[in-house]
Design a protein around this motif. Structure first.
Motif, PDB file in Angstrom:
ATOM      1  N   ALA A  60       9.376  97.997  73.511  1.00  0.00           N
ATOM      2  CA  ALA A  60       8.519  99.141  73.192  1.00  0.00           C
ATOM      3  C   ALA A  60       7.050  98.808  73.400  1.00  0.00           C
ATOM      4  N   ARG A  61       6.685  97.545  73.220  1.00  0.00           N
ATOM      5  CA  ARG A  61       5.289  97.161  73.440  1.00  0.00           C
ATOM      6  C   ARG A  61       4.882  97.399  74.886  1.00  0.00           C
ATOM      7  N   GLU A  62       5.772  97.090  75.813  1.00  0.00           N
ATOM      8  CA  GLU A  62       5.478  97.329  77.222  1.00  0.00           C
ATOM      9  C   GLU A  62       5.403  98.817  77.515  1.00  0.00           C
ATOM     10  N   ALA A  63       6.318  99.580  76.944  1.00  0.00           N
ATOM     11  CA  ALA A  63       6.296 101.025  77.152  1.00  0.00           C
ATOM     12  C   ALA A  63       4.985 101.626  76.660  1.00  0.00           C
ATOM     13  N   VAL A  64       4.532 101.201  75.482  1.00  0.00           N
ATOM     14  CA  VAL A  64       3.282 101.698  74.922  1.00  0.00           C
ATOM     15  C   VAL A  64       2.099 101.262  75.775  1.00  0.00           C
ATOM     16  N   ALA A  65       2.110 100.014  76.242  1.00  0.00           N
ATOM     17  CA  ALA A  65       1.010  99.526  77.078  1.00  0.00           C
ATOM     18  C   ALA A  65       0.925 100.323  78.378  1.00  0.00           C
ATOM     19  N   ARG A  66       2.063 100.647  78.957  1.00  0.00           N
ATOM     20  CA  ARG A  66       2.068 101.446  80.179  1.00  0.00           C
ATOM     21  C   ARG A  66       1.549 102.852  79.922  1.00  0.00           C
ATOM     22  N   ALA A  67       1.927 103.411  78.788  1.00  0.00           N
ATOM     23  CA  ALA A  67       1.420 104.737  78.434  1.00  0.00           C
ATOM     24  C   ALA A  67      -0.090 104.696  78.233  1.00  0.00           C
ATOM     25  N   ARG A  68      -0.554 103.656  77.570  1.00  0.00           N
ATOM     26  CA  ARG A  68      -1.984 103.500  77.311  1.00  0.00           C
ATOM     27  C   ARG A  68      -2.769 103.357  78.618  1.00  0.00           C
ATOM     28  N   ALA A  69      -2.136 102.758  79.635  1.00  0.00           N
ATOM     29  CA  ALA A  69      -2.787 102.540  80.924  1.00  0.00           C
ATOM     30  C   ALA A  69      -2.736 103.761  81.826  1.00  0.00           C
ATOM     31  N   GLY A  70      -2.121 104.858  81.345  1.00  0.00           N
ATOM     32  CA  GLY A  70      -2.120 106.091  82.120  1.00  0.00           C
ATOM     33  C   GLY A  70      -0.826 106.419  82.820  1.00  0.00           C
ATOM     34  N   ASP A  71       0.240 105.683  82.538  1.00  0.00           N
ATOM     35  CA  ASP A  71       1.540 105.964  83.131  1.00  0.00           C
ATOM     36  C   ASP A  71       2.103 107.230  82.473  1.00  0.00           C
ATOM     37  N   GLY A  72       2.167 108.316  83.240  1.00  0.00           N
ATOM     38  CA  GLY A  72       2.591 109.592  82.696  1.00  0.00           C
ATOM     39  C   GLY A  72       4.018 109.587  82.191  1.00  0.00           C
ATOM     40  N   LEU A  73       4.926 108.942  82.945  1.00  0.00           N
ATOM     41  CA  LEU A  73       6.316 108.890  82.520  1.00  0.00           C
ATOM     42  C   LEU A  73       6.453 108.124  81.214  1.00  0.00           C
ATOM     43  N   ALA A  74       5.767 106.983  81.110  1.00  0.00           N
ATOM     44  CA  ALA A  74       5.832 106.194  79.880  1.00  0.00           C
ATOM     45  C   ALA A  74       5.305 107.001  78.694  1.00  0.00           C
ATOM     46  N   SER A  75       4.252 107.764  78.909  1.00  0.00           N
ATOM     47  CA  SER A  75       3.708 108.592  77.826  1.00  0.00           C
ATOM     48  C   SER A  75       4.722 109.617  77.354  1.00  0.00           C
ATOM     49  N   VAL A  97       8.765 108.155  52.752  1.00  0.00           N
ATOM     50  CA  VAL A  97       9.368 107.830  54.040  1.00  0.00           C
ATOM     51  C   VAL A  97       8.855 106.439  54.381  1.00  0.00           C
ATOM     52  N   ILE A  98       9.767 105.499  54.582  1.00  0.00           N
ATOM     53  CA  ILE A  98       9.403 104.090  54.739  1.00  0.00           C
ATOM     54  C   ILE A  98       9.733 103.648  56.158  1.00  0.00           C
ATOM     55  N   LEU A  99       8.722 103.100  56.850  1.00  0.00           N
ATOM     56  CA  LEU A  99       8.887 102.616  58.218  1.00  0.00           C
ATOM     57  C   LEU A  99       8.881 101.099  58.222  1.00  0.00           C
ATOM     58  N   THR A 100       9.810 100.496  58.964  1.00  0.00           N
ATOM     59  CA  THR A 100       9.879  99.043  59.063  1.00  0.00           C
ATOM     60  C   THR A 100      10.386  98.657  60.440  1.00  0.00           C
ATOM     61  N   GLY A 101      10.487  97.364  60.703  1.00  0.00           N
ATOM     62  CA  GLY A 101      10.932  96.898  62.012  1.00  0.00           C
ATOM     63  C   GLY A 101       9.771  96.607  62.945  1.00  0.00           C
ATOM     64  N   GLY A 102      10.099  96.069  64.122  1.00  0.00           N
ATOM     65  CA  GLY A 102       9.077  95.613  65.055  1.00  0.00           C
ATOM     66  C   GLY A 102       8.152  96.705  65.552  1.00  0.00           C
ATOM     67  N   MET A 103       8.691  97.912  65.821  1.00  0.00           N
ATOM     68  CA  MET A 103       7.840  98.986  66.331  1.00  0.00           C
ATOM     69  C   MET A 103       6.870  99.513  65.286  1.00  0.00           C
ATOM     70  N   ALA A 104       7.072  99.162  64.013  1.00  0.00           N
ATOM     71  CA  ALA A 104       6.126  99.572  62.980  1.00  0.00           C
ATOM     72  C   ALA A 104       4.792  98.848  63.109  1.00  0.00           C
ATOM     73  N   HIS A 105       4.726  97.864  64.020  1.00  0.00           N
ATOM     74  CA  HIS A 105       3.444  97.223  64.339  1.00  0.00           C
ATOM     75  C   HIS A 105       2.616  98.066  65.307  1.00  0.00           C
ATOM     76  N   LEU A 106       3.223  99.062  65.960  1.00  0.00           N
ATOM     77  CA  LEU A 106       2.571  99.778  67.055  1.00  0.00           C
ATOM     78  C   LEU A 106       1.940 101.081  66.553  1.00  0.00           C
ATOM     79  N   PRO A 107       0.611 101.172  66.558  1.00  0.00           N
ATOM     80  CA  PRO A 107      -0.036 102.415  66.118  1.00  0.00           C
ATOM     81  C   PRO A 107       0.395 103.616  66.942  1.00  0.00           C
ATOM     82  N   GLU A 108       0.696 103.395  68.229  1.00  0.00           N
ATOM     83  CA  GLU A 108       1.084 104.500  69.100  1.00  0.00           C
ATOM     84  C   GLU A 108       2.437 105.100  68.717  1.00  0.00           C
ATOM     85  N   VAL A 109       3.195 104.380  67.904  1.00  0.00           N
ATOM     86  CA  VAL A 109       4.447 104.906  67.361  1.00  0.00           C
ATOM     87  C   VAL A 109       4.245 105.386  65.927  1.00  0.00           C
TER      88      VAL A 109
END
Length: 365
Positions: A262-277, A305-317
């Protein structure tokens, strides 16, 4: 010599085998003395025809870690992550040879977590101490109404990241000064697989099982239209194993973007990848819909509502998910997963007399 120190704290080894790593932690009471994660590169794992064939290799790593970390002190308990067992109650279970045999046969699927109990049991036999497992993925506390589907003979299964979900719920209850039994919440595990649980009265009364339903994630397809799955099954050359792999293992982000991370997916979205966004937005939307469904099943009145796990580190999620569900209840994030500590705490509750260890009954007996 017993591992109990001068303060009477128990010495516990926790083992968490994952797909490409074996994580190990040595605890004296709640204190983590040492932690290591041994990576298993794909070329090394390719030597083994099946997951169960990795047991000897991983056991050697655990023994080496224990020799480095324990300094000759004898353990009071060894605890391993639970694998794909039959339905079990929540809590700490006594690990047995029958349980280990069932896991190694892989009757409900092959997964590295199936090695957790055999590893803990082997070490416990050498150390002459008890072996346990805690809150396996198959913890089943579903309300009866949550089991039914619209097809006679087909029922919903309770599979989720129970170990981390229950540990985080317990931690949140403690931090807010209430017993777990009084907490009404939806807990969302945001990992390579996304699973959710509705908690009421200290029980997971409904879940979203990433093998069968719910949002897509790193490598799980989640809820796919049934008609499309039927077409896949009867397409020319279709094979059961390949279809299962397409849905569970090669689905989700891997299918849509070619990455399970998910970190790569978010990074691609942040870089302007429309599909990833679009993909990240769709994943967040599906997670939010799952939260809403479980909240409705609880009848509202949630505490959190409680969020946990690795993706909970990602502000974009976390941020867009929070914006979609904060009208339901306050949202709290506990990023990451501390499964070694959750395992150790389960064993310590039994050793300290706070909880009685449960027995596992093989299905059909």
């Amino acid at each position: 010599m017993s591992g109990r120190g001068s303060a009477g704290a128990f010495l516990v080894l926790a083992v968490n085998p994952g797909a490409t790593s074996t994580k190990m932690g040595l605890f004296r009471g709640p204190e983590l003395l040492r932690e290591e994660s041994v990576r298993h590169p794909d070329p090394d794992l390719a030597r083994f025809p099946a997951v169960r064939d990795q047991l000897g290799m991983r056991l050697g790593e655990v023994r080496a870690f224990l020799a480095r970390a324990a300094g000759g002190e004898r353990l009071d308990a060894a605890v391993g992550r639970g694998g794909l067992l039959g339905p079990v109650p929540a809590g700490t279970l006594v690990a047995t040879a029958e349980m280990a045999d069932e896991l190694l046969r892989g009757e409900r699927g092959e997964h590295a977590s199936n090695l957790g109990v055999p590893l803990a049991l082997a070490i416990a036999e050498e150390q002459r101490c008890p072996a346990y497992t805690v809150d396996p993925v198959s913890v089943d506390e579903l309300d009866d109404a949550a089991r039914l589907t619209g097809v006679a003979g087909v029922t919903r299964r309770s599979f989720c990241h129970a170990l981390n979900i229950r540990a985080v719920a317990r931690r949140h209850a403690q931090r807010t000064g209430r017993p777990l039994e009084s907490l009404r919440a939806v807990v969302v595990h945001l990992g390579t697989g996304v699973s959710l649980a509705a908690l009421r009265g200290g029980r997971m009364v409904d879940v979203v099982n990433p093998q069968d339903e719910g949002p897509f994630s790193g490598d799980r397809a989640g809820g796919v239209p049934v008609t499309a799955v039927v077409e896949m099954c009867f397409a020319p050359g279709a094979e059961r194993a390949a279809i299962r792999r397409r849905l569970f293992g090669d689905g989700g982000l891997h299918s849509l973007l070619g990455t399970r991370d998910a970190r790569e997916a978010v990074a691609r979205a942040r870089a302007g990848d429309g599909l990833a966004s679009r993909v990240v937005e769709a994943m967040v939307l599906q997670i939010a819909k799952a939260v809403g469904g479980l909240a409705a099943g609880l009848g509202g009145g949630l505490d959190a509502v409680i969020l946990t796990g690795g993706m909970a580190h990602l502000p974009e999620v976390v941020l867009p998910l929070t914006q979609r569900v904060e009208w339901i209840a306050p949202v709290f994030a506990y990023p990451g997963e501390d499964e070694l500590r959750a395992l150790a705490e389960g064993a310590l509750r039994v050793l300290g007399g706070e909880e009685a260890a449960r027995d596992y009954r093989l299905p059909g007996r």
